[in-house]
Design a protein around this motif. Structure first.
Motif, PDB file in Angstrom:
ATOM      1  N   ALA A 195       0.827  -1.209   0.000  1.00 15.93           N
ATOM      2  CA  ALA A 195       0.000   0.000   0.000  1.00 15.93           C
ATOM      3  C   ALA A 195       0.857   1.252   0.000  1.00 15.93           C
ATOM      4  CB  ALA A 195      -0.927  -0.003   1.207  1.00 15.93           C
ATOM      5  N   LYS A 196       2.057   1.162   0.600  1.00 15.76           N
ATOM      6  CA  LYS A 196       2.976   2.291   0.629  1.00 15.76           C
ATOM      7  C   LYS A 196       4.335   1.856   0.102  1.00 15.76           C
ATOM      8  CE  LYS A 196       1.183   4.914   4.585  1.00 15.76           C
ATOM      9  NZ  LYS A 196       1.548   5.429   5.930  1.00 15.76           N
ATOM     10  N   GLY A 197       5.149   2.829  -0.315  1.00 14.15           N
ATOM     11  CA  GLY A 197       6.493   2.527  -0.775  1.00 14.15           C
ATOM     12  C   GLY A 197       7.077   3.699  -1.522  1.00 14.15           C
ATOM     13  N   VAL A 198       8.182   4.249  -0.994  1.00 18.00           N
ATOM     14  CA  VAL A 198       8.792   5.421  -1.637  1.00 18.00           C
ATOM     15  C   VAL A 198      10.279   5.204  -1.906  1.00 18.00           C
ATOM     16  CG1 VAL A 198       7.124   7.038  -0.686  1.00 18.00           C
ATOM     17  CG2 VAL A 198       9.171   6.497   0.635  1.00 18.00           C
ATOM     18  N   ALA A 199      10.695   3.942  -1.951  1.00 16.16           N
ATOM     19  CA  ALA A 199      12.106   3.649  -2.187  1.00 16.16           C
ATOM     20  C   ALA A 199      12.436   3.821  -3.665  1.00 16.16           C
ATOM     21  CB  ALA A 199      12.435   2.226  -1.733  1.00 16.16           C
ATOM     22  N   GLY A 200      13.363   4.726  -3.969  1.00 13.10           N
ATOM     23  CA  GLY A 200      13.805   4.901  -5.343  1.00 13.10           C
ATOM     24  C   GLY A 200      12.857   5.747  -6.172  1.00 13.10           C
ATOM     25  N   TYR A 201      13.254   5.983  -7.420  1.00  7.94           N
ATOM     26  CA  TYR A 201      12.423   6.729  -8.359  1.00  7.94           C
ATOM     27  C   TYR A 201      11.187   5.916  -8.734  1.00  7.94           C
ATOM     28  CZ  TYR A 201      16.626   9.597  -9.043  1.00  7.94           C
ATOM     29  OH  TYR A 201      17.706  10.401  -8.851  1.00  7.94           O
ATOM     30  N   ASP A 202      10.156   6.599  -9.181  1.00  9.10           N
ATOM     31  CA  ASP A 202       8.921   5.928  -9.593  1.00  9.10           C
ATOM     32  C   ASP A 202       9.066   5.470 -11.044  1.00  9.10           C
ATOM     33  OD1 ASP A 202       6.393   4.955  -9.966  1.00  9.10           O
ATOM     34  OD2 ASP A 202       5.383   6.899  -9.852  1.00  9.10           O
ATOM     35  N   LEU A 203       9.843   4.419 -11.242  1.00  8.44           N
ATOM     36  CA  LEU A 203      10.077   3.921 -12.595  1.00  8.44           C
ATOM     37  C   LEU A 203       8.844   3.219 -13.151  1.00  8.44           C
ATOM     38  CD1 LEU A 203      13.731   2.574 -12.215  1.00  8.44           C
ATOM     39  CD2 LEU A 203      12.966   4.788 -13.106  1.00  8.44           C
ATOM     40  N   CYS A 204       8.025   2.658 -12.265  1.00  7.91           N
ATOM     41  CA  CYS A 204       6.767   2.072 -12.728  1.00  7.91           C
ATOM     42  C   CYS A 204       5.876   3.157 -13.331  1.00  7.91           C
ATOM     43  CB  CYS A 204       6.069   1.364 -11.572  1.00  7.91           C
ATOM     44  SG  CYS A 204       4.452   0.686 -11.971  1.00  7.91           S
ATOM     45  N   GLY A 205       5.725   4.265 -12.607  1.00  7.62           N
ATOM     46  CA  GLY A 205       4.928   5.377 -13.122  1.00  7.62           C
ATOM     47  C   GLY A 205       5.480   5.931 -14.414  1.00  7.62           C
ATOM     48  N   LEU A 206       6.804   5.887 -14.551  1.00 14.36           N
ATOM     49  CA  LEU A 206       7.437   6.390 -15.766  1.00 14.36           C
ATOM     50  C   LEU A 206       7.024   5.571 -16.991  1.00 14.36           C
ATOM     51  CD1 LEU A 206       9.526   8.404 -16.936  1.00 14.36           C
ATOM     52  CD2 LEU A 206      11.285   6.694 -16.446  1.00 14.36           C
ATOM     53  N   MET A 207       6.812   4.277 -16.798  1.00 18.24           N
ATOM     54  CA  MET A 207       6.427   3.417 -17.917  1.00 18.24           C
ATOM     55  C   MET A 207       5.008   3.717 -18.401  1.00 18.24           C
ATOM     56  SD  MET A 207       8.842   1.420 -18.896  1.00 18.24           S
ATOM     57  CE  MET A 207      10.531   1.406 -18.282  1.00 18.24           C
ATOM     58  N   VAL A 208       4.159   4.160 -17.470  1.00 17.38           N
ATOM     59  CA  VAL A 208       2.764   4.422 -17.839  1.00 17.38           C
ATOM     60  C   VAL A 208       2.707   5.715 -18.662  1.00 17.38           C
ATOM     61  CG1 VAL A 208       0.418   4.757 -17.009  1.00 17.38           C
ATOM     62  CG2 VAL A 208       1.999   3.309 -15.725  1.00 17.38           C
ATOM     63  N   GLU A 211       4.270   5.021 -24.115  1.00 20.36           N
ATOM     64  CA  GLU A 211       3.953   4.611 -25.492  1.00 20.36           C
ATOM     65  C   GLU A 211       4.949   3.605 -26.062  1.00 20.36           C
ATOM     66  OE1 GLU A 211       2.411   7.775 -28.058  1.00 20.36           O
ATOM     67  OE2 GLU A 211       2.556   9.159 -26.372  1.00 20.36           O
ATOM     68  N   GLY A 212       5.443   2.717 -25.213  1.00 21.67           N
ATOM     69  CA  GLY A 212       6.346   1.673 -25.689  1.00 21.67           C
ATOM     70  C   GLY A 212       7.728   2.146 -26.067  1.00 21.67           C
ATOM     71  N   THR A 213       8.090   3.362 -25.673  1.00 26.05           N
ATOM     72  CA  THR A 213       9.407   3.897 -26.045  1.00 26.05           C
ATOM     73  C   THR A 213      10.483   3.611 -25.008  1.00 26.05           C
ATOM     74  OG1 THR A 213       8.965   6.048 -24.998  1.00 26.05           O
ATOM     75  CG2 THR A 213       8.323   5.798 -27.318  1.00 26.05           C
ATOM     76  N   LEU A 214      10.097   3.158 -23.815  1.00 23.84           N
ATOM     77  CA  LEU A 214      11.064   2.941 -22.732  1.00 23.84           C
ATOM     78  C   LEU A 214      11.170   1.491 -22.310  1.00 23.84           C
ATOM     79  CD1 LEU A 214      10.214   5.982 -20.410  1.00 23.84           C
ATOM     80  CD2 LEU A 214      11.937   5.849 -22.225  1.00 23.84           C
ATOM     81  N   GLY A 215      10.220   0.663 -22.653  1.00 20.55           N
ATOM     82  CA  GLY A 215      10.226  -0.740 -22.273  1.00 20.55           C
ATOM     83  C   GLY A 215       8.940  -1.384 -22.749  1.00 20.55           C
TER      84      GLY A 215
END
Length: 468
Positions: A195-208, A211-215
């Protein structure tokens, strides 16, 4: 071979196809030109697309990884796609690419009622996830108009929204974790299921929305909510889109947060009537549809207040519906508007979003732009959050009208940016909005985007030429 040395000669193409075929189960690699053509583009009108050297229809993450590694070896671009329902050219092939179809990766891996989450492959159709969640008394809110056909992977690629996003948010608000094959062929997991978690950059959010350009997303864990309660539908008829826009602002000013607030104009109503004989265009020039799902008597009071907002803004008629079937028919007409217009000829679809306080002004500007460029522009909108979908209608084969429509398309983007808005609310930048993105973002911010792309896809193989 580097990412800039694309396979182009016949020996290179033959070797790449052989490499793909030897790395994958039989039947995964398709080279038939007619089939490949059907996978080479999405539904964006007039967006350029190239010729792929192959289409690969993968079924597992390992198969996606094998495709990426083969393309790395040959320097071949990779364009991932789902159901092909996009409207900005984001899934369009480039010459010499491998189109990676994820539509067969359509398993709902599990639904966890305790944690209220679902684990799905990218080819799961949005409506299928919603139906499976409902079996557990749960709900997946993002609901683009293409929900009966579009896939979760495609929804993630464009950060899709839909009718409910005015209250419940867009795809990014529901993606907890993704499994991704990177541009270097690595399999990684981004995000977390806690439910919570702030470790590291939000790379999951970055993927959303990337448009398929990062992974390439091969699995996603998404949040679910408890099933919606009873909904009250409020309908209002207006003489102009500007008046309906004033009602949208009035609803916001009243402190109401509807579960949906949708606009459909006379062009759309007429097209739906001609197709489905629903009789709506005889009653209104513009229909505004609101939904309230607040529980109990508070919800009843909010529906009455929304109805009053419609009346105060100049509705020629408005009411809280007491007929559930009638209410569902009105929202069905909203969902049918785009396919109904497509039956009449090519439709160039806009996707601008402006602050709620500028909706009325933006709608009036769209009308004026249509007159200035002699172009028929129909309007549907997720009006409650300012996401407008002007639909530019052109007779098939009329090149002069097409040129005028493209000028109108650009003028609408310029107007949205001028009013503090954005060039795309949910369809993605793709090919059609690249110039607009350069007007919206500063050179410094564009440079940041390019730096992220270079870091995560150093060979520029993942959907090159899209977005920026």
């Amino acid at each position: 071979m580097t990412g800039n040395d694309r396979p182009g000669t016949s020996p290179e193409v033959h070797l790449l196809r052989e490499r793909l075929s030897s790395s994958l189960p039989e039947g995964r690699v398709v080279t038939d030109p007619d089939i490949a053509e059907s996978y080479a583009h999405d539904q964006a009108v007039w967006a350029h697309y190239g010729t792929p050297v192959a289409v690969v229809r993968t079924r597992t993450t390992a198969e996606v990884q094998a495709v990426v590694k083969a393309c790395l070896e040959f320097g071949a671009p990779i364009v991932a796609r789902g159901a092909g329902t996009g409207l900005s050219g984001g899934a369009n092939a480039v010459d010499g690419c491998v189109v990676l179809s994820l539509e067969a990766m359509d398993a709902i891996v599990r639904i966890d009622p305790l944690e209220r989450l679902a684990v799905v492959q990218p080819g799961v159709v949005n409506d299928d996830l919603r139906a499976a969640s409902a079996d557990h008394g749960l709900w997946y809110p993002p609901d683009p108009a293409s929900a009966p056909w579009s896939t979760i992977g495609g929804n993630i690629a464009t950060n899709a929204g839909g009718l409910c996003c005015v209250k419940y948010g867009v795809t990014r608000d529901y993606v907890l974790e993704v499994e991704v094959v990177t541009g270097l062929g690595d399999i990684v997991r981004l995000g977390r299921r806690t439910a919570k978690g702030v470790a590291g950059y939000d790379l999951c959010g970055l993927m959303v929305g990337s448009e398929g350009t990062l992974g390439i997303v091969t699995e996603a864990t998404v949040k679910l909510r408890p099933a919606q309660g009873r909904q009250r539908t409020v309908a209002g008829y207006f003489d102009s889109v500007g008046d309906a826009g004033e009602a949208v602002e009035a609803v916001a000013a009243a402190g109401l947060t509807p579960a949906a607030l949708e606009l459909v104009d006379r062009h759309c109503l007429r097209a739906v009537d001609e197709w489905k004989n629903m009789g709506l265009s005889a009653e209104a020039d513009v229909v505004l549809l609101g939904r309230i799902d607040t529980p109990g008597t508070v919800g009843d009071e909010e529906a009455d207040r929304m109805n009053q907002c419609f009346a105060d803004a100049g509705a020629t008629w408005s009411a809280v519906s007491t007929d559930e079937a009638e209410a569902e028919a009105l929202f069905a007409a909203r969902r049918l508007a785009f396919p109904a217009l497509e039956r009449l000829g090519p439709v160039l679809t806009e996707d601008v979003c402006v602050p709620k306080s500028r909706v009325a002004e933006m709608l009036r500007r769209i009308e004026a732009i249509g007159v200035e460029h002699d172009t028929v522009i129909a309007n549907i909108a997720h009006a409650g959050d300012g996401n407008l979908h002007p639909l530019l209608i052109v007779d098939d084969g009329d090149t002069a009208a097409q040129a005028r429509a493209q000028l109108a398309f650009t003028a609408i983007i310029d107007a949205a940016v001028e009013l503090g808005g954005t060039v795309t609310g949910e369809h993605g930048v793709g090919l059609l909005k690249r110039d607009g993105l350069h007007r919206e973002l500063s050179p410094e911010v564009l440079a940041m985007h390019r730096a992220v792309k270079a870091a995560l896809d150093p060979h520029d193989l993942l959907n090159p030429g899209k977005a920026f």
